[in-house]
Structures are given as structure tokens and as C-alpha cells.
Design a protein around this motif. Sequence first.
Motif, PDB file in Angstrom:
ATOM      1  N   ALA A  33       0.833  -1.205   0.000  1.00 35.12           N
ATOM      2  CA  ALA A  33       0.000   0.000   0.000  1.00 35.12           C
ATOM      3  C   ALA A  33       0.867   1.253   0.000  1.00 35.12           C
ATOM      4  N   GLU A  34       0.409   2.258  -0.749  1.00 37.62           N
ATOM      5  CA  GLU A  34       1.166   3.505  -0.879  1.00 37.62           C
ATOM      6  C   GLU A  34       1.394   4.169   0.477  1.00 37.62           C
ATOM      7  N   GLU A  35       0.385   4.072   1.367  1.00 42.24           N
ATOM      8  CA  GLU A  35       0.528   4.727   2.671  1.00 42.24           C
ATOM      9  C   GLU A  35       1.524   4.009   3.581  1.00 42.24           C
ATOM     10  N   ASN A  36       1.916   2.798   3.191  1.00 41.20           N
ATOM     11  CA  ASN A  36       2.863   2.048   4.015  1.00 41.20           C
ATOM     12  C   ASN A  36       4.273   2.006   3.434  1.00 41.20           C
ATOM     13  N   GLU A  37       4.479   2.651   2.292  1.00 39.86           N
ATOM     14  CA  GLU A  37       5.768   2.514   1.612  1.00 39.86           C
ATOM     15  C   GLU A  37       6.929   3.109   2.408  1.00 39.86           C
ATOM     16  N   ASP A  38       6.645   4.076   3.286  1.00 39.68           N
ATOM     17  CA  ASP A  38       7.703   4.656   4.114  1.00 39.68           C
ATOM     18  C   ASP A  38       7.841   3.951   5.462  1.00 39.68           C
ATOM     19  N   LYS A  39       6.912   3.026   5.760  1.00 37.77           N
ATOM     20  CA  LYS A  39       6.925   2.340   7.041  1.00 37.77           C
ATOM     21  C   LYS A  39       7.526   0.947   6.943  1.00 37.77           C
ATOM     22  N   TYR A  40       7.197   0.243   5.853  1.00 38.03           N
ATOM     23  CA  TYR A  40       7.577  -1.161   5.742  1.00 38.03           C
ATOM     24  C   TYR A  40       8.294  -1.430   4.420  1.00 38.03           C
ATOM     25  N   SER A  41       9.157  -2.434   4.436  1.00 40.27           N
ATOM     26  CA  SER A  41       9.833  -2.866   3.219  1.00 40.27           C
ATOM     27  C   SER A  41       9.906  -4.387   3.201  1.00 40.27           C
ATOM     28  N   GLN A  42       9.441  -4.992   2.124  1.00 42.43           N
ATOM     29  CA  GLN A  42       9.472  -6.447   2.022  1.00 42.43           C
ATOM     30  C   GLN A  42      10.891  -7.005   1.985  1.00 42.43           C
ATOM     31  N   TRP A  43      11.866  -6.155   1.813  1.00 40.55           N
ATOM     32  CA  TRP A  43      13.259  -6.609   1.829  1.00 40.55           C
ATOM     33  C   TRP A  43      13.728  -6.914   3.253  1.00 40.55           C
ATOM     34  N   ASP A  44      13.001  -6.441   4.261  1.00 39.73           N
ATOM     35  CA  ASP A  44      13.469  -6.531   5.648  1.00 39.73           C
ATOM     36  C   ASP A  44      13.082  -7.866   6.290  1.00 39.73           C
ATOM     37  N   TYR A  45      14.079  -8.597   6.763  1.00 38.62           N
ATOM     38  CA  TYR A  45      13.872  -9.835   7.513  1.00 38.62           C
ATOM     39  C   TYR A  45      13.413  -9.494   8.930  1.00 38.62           C
ATOM     40  N   PRO A  46      12.517 -10.261   9.564  1.00 38.80           N
ATOM     41  CA  PRO A  46      11.927 -11.502   9.024  1.00 38.80           C
ATOM     42  C   PRO A  46      10.535 -11.330   8.431  1.00 38.80           C
ATOM     43  N   CYS A  47       9.924 -10.135   8.620  1.00 35.46           N
ATOM     44  CA  CYS A  47       8.508  -9.972   8.258  1.00 35.46           C
ATOM     45  C   CYS A  47       8.232  -8.681   7.520  1.00 35.46           C
ATOM     46  N   GLY A  48       9.174  -8.237   6.696  1.00 34.50           N
ATOM     47  CA  GLY A  48       8.962  -7.018   5.929  1.00 34.50           C
ATOM     48  C   GLY A  48       8.889  -5.772   6.786  1.00 34.50           C
ATOM     49  N   GLY A  49       9.454  -5.856   7.985  1.00 26.17           N
ATOM     50  CA  GLY A  49       9.464  -4.695   8.874  1.00 26.17           C
ATOM     51  C   GLY A  49       8.165  -4.477   9.631  1.00 26.17           C
ATOM     52  N   VAL A  50       7.192  -5.388   9.475  1.00 29.25           N
ATOM     53  CA  VAL A  50       5.894  -5.219  10.136  1.00 29.25           C
ATOM     54  C   VAL A  50       5.917  -5.927  11.492  1.00 29.25           C
ATOM     55  N   PRO A  51       5.571  -5.251  12.571  1.00 32.96           N
ATOM     56  CA  PRO A  51       5.629  -5.864  13.899  1.00 32.96           C
ATOM     57  C   PRO A  51       4.496  -6.851  14.133  1.00 32.96           C
ATOM     58  N   TYR A  52       4.654  -7.674  15.137  1.00 35.69           N
ATOM     59  CA  TYR A  52       3.657  -8.670  15.520  1.00 35.69           C
ATOM     60  C   TYR A  52       2.326  -8.002  15.877  1.00 35.69           C
ATOM     61  N   LYS A  53       1.231  -8.629  15.433  1.00 35.22           N
ATOM     62  CA  LYS A  53      -0.136  -8.172  15.716  1.00 35.22           C
ATOM     63  C   LYS A  53      -0.425  -6.783  15.163  1.00 35.22           C
ATOM     64  N   ALA A  54       0.278  -6.400  14.102  1.00 31.54           N
ATOM     65  CA  ALA A  54      -0.077  -5.152  13.430  1.00 31.54           C
ATOM     66  C   ALA A  54      -1.442  -5.290  12.768  1.00 31.54           C
ATOM     67  N   GLY A  55      -1.801  -6.537  12.423  1.00 29.31           N
ATOM     68  CA  GLY A  55      -3.109  -6.819  11.850  1.00 29.31           C
ATOM     69  C   GLY A  55      -3.833  -7.858  12.677  1.00 29.31           C
ATOM     70  N   ASN A  56      -4.807  -8.511  12.064  1.00 31.91           N
ATOM     71  CA  ASN A  56      -5.596  -9.512  12.769  1.00 31.91           C
ATOM     72  C   ASN A  56      -4.837 -10.826  12.923  1.00 31.91           C
ATOM     73  N   ILE A  57      -5.297 -11.644  13.867  1.00 25.80           N
ATOM     74  CA  ILE A  57      -4.810 -13.014  13.993  1.00 25.80           C
ATOM     75  C   ILE A  57      -5.847 -13.926  13.361  1.00 25.80           C
ATOM     76  N   THR A  58      -5.432 -14.734  12.390  1.00 28.06           N
ATOM     77  CA  THR A  58      -6.340 -15.605  11.647  1.00 28.06           C
ATOM     78  C   THR A  58      -6.380 -16.990  12.280  1.00 28.06           C
ATOM     79  N   ASN A  59      -7.579 -17.525  12.478  1.00 24.55           N
ATOM     80  CA  ASN A  59      -7.707 -18.910  12.921  1.00 24.55           C
ATOM     81  C   ASN A  59      -7.293 -19.836  11.787  1.00 24.55           C
ATOM     82  N   TRP A  60      -6.413 -20.775  12.096  1.00 20.38           N
ATOM     83  CA  TRP A  60      -5.838 -21.678  11.088  1.00 20.38           C
ATOM     84  C   TRP A  60      -5.976 -23.097  11.590  1.00 20.38           C
TER      85      TRP A  60
END
Length: 232
Positions: A33-60
Motif C-alpha cells: 500500500a502507498e501509505e505504508n511505503e515509508d513504514k515497511y519494506s518487504q526486503w526486511d527480515y523476518p517480516c517485511g518490517g511489520v511488527p507482531y499483531k499489526a493486523g488480525n490473527i487468523t484462525n488456522w
Amino acid sequence: MALKSLLLGLAAVQAVTAHFAVVYPEWRADTLAEENEDKYSQWDYPCGGVPYKAGNITNWPLGGGALQLELHHPWTYLFVNLGLGANATNFNISLTPDLVNVTGKGTLCIDKLAVPDDSIKEGTLASIQVVTSGESGSALYNCADIRFTKNATGPSNCSTSDGLEMHTIKEDDDEDHDHDNSTDSSSQDGASGNGSAPADKKNAAAGLMGSDKSVLATVVGLAVAFSLGLGL
């Protein structure tokens, strides 16, 4: 000035199309997303720079579940790892023990990724790490947070795009065809929407690998490096 703007625009489009999206389970954040381009990068290990529980937890589902991706490369090496516990930092369980090579752009749906750990209990929290590598050899990362439960249901509509094929390449396949120029790979193992690929398509999907053991070992080594975040 107009030419410079055009070139920058084309570069931005190329950068986005070189990345990928996790549709199911829901990823931590839309790293495209354009609004996230300055916050996150998919190049960053291990999760593209996105912290835990930034979104929902999916039942699997217990024992493993579906994975749905949007891929933007003509071909992609795919690795899926699992880290147990809340805010996992060690993705040490491989859900793709064999090398996976996907050819084509579009939606990839894997009906079930089996979890090789039968000790996981109801309600266990975990994170799925999806790693891709394309022609550049660099790794891209995205994560999805999950909760294991026997009552989990999969995505409502999970199908693979026409023309997109998934091949798993086993080490013993390479040994069986040591003197053959083709790579014997199983097509669409666990993926929905397509049947087995003819031999010529299998050869094309194998790309540069052929049946050279040293090349296969190098790619498998890259997979390990990606999962350990060794910044290739």
C-alpha cells in the motif's frame, strides 16, 4: 523534468510488481500500500518490517491450512516457514521442505500446507513467514499471524490463476536424473486450479536449475540463508 518524473514512475511500478501479497491467512499489513511505503519494506527480515499483531490473527486449522498469495514475478522460488508462540522470532519449522518453484504471475492457492509437528495444541499462537526470491536472487518477506484451532475454516474462494503452476523439486529427483537434461518435478502439489504440467513446461519451470547437483545445492543453500535472514 518530465522525463525524470516518467522514469521515476516506471521505477516505482517495477518495484511494486516485483513484490508479492499474502491474501490468506491475512498478512500483518499491506506492505504494497502507498501509505505504508515509508513504514515497511518487504526486503526486511523476518517480516517485511511489520511488527507482531499489526493486523488480525487468523484462525488456522490444526495440522495445517491453506495459503493464498498474489505473485508478480514471471517465476518465483517460494519458501514458507512457521514460528511458534506469540511474537515469534525463530521461524524454524519449514512448511515447504522441498524446493518450490512457481511459474507465472497471479493468484497461487495451496489447499493445505501440512505442519510437521503433531504436538501443537488448540489455541497455540504462531506466525507464518512467506519468503520469495526471483531473478535477482534477493529475498522478500511477509508474515501472517495465526491461531491454531480445530474449528478454523479456510478462505471462501481459493483458486489458482490460469497458467500459473507450482512445482516441487526434490533432492532425490535430481539424483534419479543425474544424466538427464530435464528436471522431474511434481506439478501443483497441494495447489488448486491446475493439473500436471507436460514435460516441456516442467523443464521451463525449472529454469536455470536443470539437473546440475551443484546448482540445486546452491539454491537449497539460499533457501536456508533466506530463512535465517543472512541478508543476501
